[in-house]
Design an enzyme around this catalytic site. Sequence first.
Site, PDB file in Angstrom:
ATOM      1  CG  ASP A  51      -1.974   0.975   1.286  1.00  0.00           C
ATOM      2  OD1 ASP A  51      -2.307   1.507   0.208  1.00  0.00           O
ATOM      3  OD2 ASP A  51      -2.523   1.246   2.371  1.00  0.00           O
ATOM      4  CG  ASP A  57      -7.877   3.828   0.807  1.00  0.00           C
ATOM      5  OD1 ASP A  57      -7.763   2.586   0.761  1.00  0.00           O
ATOM      6  OD2 ASP A  57      -7.001   4.574   1.278  1.00  0.00           O
ATOM      7  CD  GLU A  74      -0.170   5.405  -3.912  1.00  0.00           C
ATOM      8  OE1 GLU A  74       0.259   5.647  -2.773  1.00  0.00           O
ATOM      9  OE2 GLU A  74      -0.847   4.399  -4.180  1.00  0.00           O
TER      10      GLU A  74
END
Length: 954
Positions: free
Chosen positions: A530, A631, A533
């Site tokens: 997770d 999300d 980015e």
Amino acid sequence: MASFKDRELLLSEKSQSESRIVTRSYQQRRRFSFLTTICTICFAASLGAFGIFVSMTFYDCMVEGNLETNATDTDFEAGDVVSNSPQCSSIPHTNRQDCWPQSGVVTQHKCEQKGCCWNPFYGNSPMLGGVPFCFYPSDYQGYTVTSVQKSDTGMKVMLRLQQPSGWPNDVQNVALDVTFDTAQRLSFKFFDPNNARYEVPVKVSRSTNHVTAANTEYNVDIPSQGRFYITVTRKSSGQVLFSTQGASPLVFADQFIQLGTQLSTKYIYGLGEHRAAFLVSTNWTKLAFWSRDQPPSRHSNLYGVHPFYLNIEEDHNAHGVFLLNSNAMEVEVQPAPALTYRTTGGVLDFFVFTGPTPDNVVQQYTELIGRPFMPPYWALGFHLCRWKYGGIDGMKKVIKRMRDAKMPFDTQWNDIDYMRKHLDWTYDTKTFNGLPDVVADLHQHGQHYIMIIDPGISNVQPSGSYPAYDDGLKMDIFIKKPDGSAPIIGTVWPGTTAFPDFFHPNSSAYWLQQAKAYHDMVPFDGIWIDMNEPSNFVAGSESGCPDNTLENPPFVPPVLLGGKLKDKTLCASAKQHISSHYNLHSLYGHSEAIATKSALDIIKGGNTRSIVISRSTYPSTGVHSGHWLGDNNAQWTDSYYSIPGILNFNLFGIPLVGADICGFNGNTNTELCTRWMQLGAFYPFMRNHNTFGTVDQDPAAFDQATQKIMRDALNLRYTLLPYLYTLFYRSHVDGLPVVRPLFFQYPVSDYNVTYMTDVQFMWGSALLITPTTSQNTYKGMGYLPKDRWYDWFNHSYIDSPGHYITFDLPMEHINLQVRGGSIIPLQSPNVTTTLARKNNFIIYAALDVSGSASGELYWDDGESMDSISSGSYNLLSFKLSKRVLTSSLVMGGYQSEPMILGQLYILGVEIGPTSVTANGKIIPPVDYTYINKMLVVHNLSENLLQPLQISWLV
Ligand SMILES: *[C@@H]1O[C@H](CO)[C@@H](O)[C@H](O)[C@H]1NC(C)=O
Ligand SMILES: *[C@@H]1O[C@H](CO)[C@@H](O)[C@H](O)[C@H]1NC(C)=O
Ligand SMILES: *[C@@H]1O[C@H](CO)[C@@H](O)[C@H](O)[C@H]1NC(C)=O
Ligand SMILES: *[C@@H]1O[C@H](CO)[C@@H](O)[C@H](O)[C@H]1NC(C)=O
Ligand SMILES: *[C@@H]1O[C@H](CO)[C@@H](O)[C@H](O)[C@H]1NC(C)=O
């Protein structure tokens, strides 16, 4: 949210009102009061989609309004104001190519200085909302061709700049290499022959065996002198596949590179990761590409970057275009229809795939970027997670109630609350005391365990106490500050952190070391990566970012929050081993996925499959990892947007994809969660997950009646898993998408509906799923393409002429249709895939109008790494025609488990059988229902590892 039916109607109305190809001669002029128009348009626009950029235009408008004092006083003909040379006025509004895409004030003076046309257009057609005021004239010089050198397998072209682009540091001489890669794939690359520039370090399989022009399916046309253009056409039809003619001209400056192409039709798909309908709108849509930790929202750059699109041609062929570039980029999709790439660095490395079917396009694309990995069988089961279980006891309670409720359930997950102080590669030995025992218990039950890992590594633990940081420092694998002096420090869940540079040659060894040490304590089966980015809670770093051209390029695509590249991530000028973060940013998740998969493979002894699920992805991530859509919210709209999301990732070569079922943020409710579990049963990757402080949403948390509905949905999925696994095999070996939009199966017939349908979707070529994504909907419309369709539950068929039908949608019902002509392999479900895969097989044959059907089954031990490469698998081919079903073994390399056919369903049997034989022996008893025209044979015990023939007499 409109109901499913409303949305479909809306779409079909839209398609009627917009002509199929937007008219290129829209010249209608209307009288407007200059100021009123400006204020109306700009006010509306600044409330609208492209917030910050349009607000700039608002400012521009006002400035121009003041400058053009004459015009403010009187009405005037928009279009007659300025730049009315034929090279400007001959360009219809829909075909204008923006010459001033950057933010900041554009004036007539600035515009004309760039050699462009100035013509503020204040039309009121909704399609013309994004018409640029400053645009390229039809004779814009840009680059001219100075030489073309042809070879058997390509061309080398030299271009020279004729007029400054207006962007800093134009490259005067640009080289263009055109290569006939394969018969169906063309590549062409624009680069600076005199200065090496950054190129994307992702391995794609460029072909080494080029083909000659005579053997390609495409023609390439480049003039031998004069103004440059490139036009690629399909030989068989003459259709344009890529053409810069009439599109945005080439600009090649150091930090601004632009090229446009015509589109064949407005039917264009792909260009992710964004939240939108599957069909990309050509209404001046500006899409930003710069990976970002951003909960899925419209008009925003999201977690992943996929500059690939599929475009339908006038005669229903399809082609694809991939731009291999990882810099911050904008793609503008225009009503002409056309499209413009504007990127901030690198080179323009293009690939065109000629299809001609949509399936072929995806196959050709994944042949280049790499085929998706073959998941272990258990990864197709049901996954359950939540953030903050309330410690180990809360987690155990949920596992127990799931088992007690007999819910099919394969994999338990943990979000970051299992960690000690959010530190990677640790678990909290107080709140999660006994975690290894829970994992052992899952394994004893044939279940699996996956936990989350974030890339940020805490840099403030006492020295010697946290190997993840100490080892990283020692091995020197962290991303550095812009001046290279020390690791760059940001802030994520554990507080301040350093970030491993997964392009550093020693980072995989580092990552493996950490993963292995943790696996020795907690033997996980997969890793969820997770925040990659990479996400950073402070802009740039704890100490900000320098003021330089990487941080502040002259053009920034419309990324969220004020158009700063550093927002919610690291400084663009941070130093990675092979290049700047400016170049590598959108590859962070991809590089982490490779290191993570490689660590897992080694930890699992090099012989057992596992999975990585990554939030950030890039072309070719699917070779290593799956993806979840991030999300989302516990909202009906989010359940709808999951479908185009899943369709897109199947185009992007990442078929193992799903959304957080029942919603991540916010409280779900019984109706939403029930419908979403039914829809989620058809996500290739099925996980229910929610955040802390929200109501429980695991299936066992609901009332008995709801539990039954959810259990039925799960049992249906588990029944279908042999078919789903076979689709993953085809995806892995041939690159076919697992989940497909309707037009992949019906690219020609039914196109006026299937090109726009993104609520309904298909599994392979056999199953049509029509979910409901709206509240309080107990009847809904679904389109049945022209074909024979069997209802999964009542077994009756409809020979559809290609029309909508109304479905009943009681709460417990899932709309599932089987395409006539399909044979799908099934198994009875059980509470885990470990148990279910031991059950006998069921063959489900749905006959087409001529009484034929075909299908296949891929089978192996479900987890060996080399099942396919070593030939340790079975591939069964099923054919049915003229009342004879044959099952033959195309490959029989996996004999250590029996494969028994226990039941047979044949649907669409018009005349009841008098007897049924299997390999010549009569097999009583047989059920035949006249009403449903269904022949069922129970209690079979036929060995599928041998050739089998079942036939019936009438
Ligand atoms: C096109 O976009 C503008 C905003 O830029 C919007 O107002 C308009 O409704 C859109 N038109 C269509 C047909 O979607
Ligand atoms: C990687 O590690 C090896 C052995 O530890 C070392 O010799 C080498 O210099 C390291 N490479 C880099 C680029 O730091
Ligand atoms: C699709 O187009 C055909 C004619 O080309 C028309 O008969 C049919 O009604 C259309 N279907 C829908 C659902 O619009
Ligand atoms: C079976 O289901 C279909 C919808 O898939 C429906 O149209 C049809 O009326 C049903 N048939 C029976 C016999 O219930
Ligand atoms: C599931 O597997 C267990 C263990 O083999 C078996 O006892 C049970 O009958 C199976 N249930 C179903 C529904 O097949």
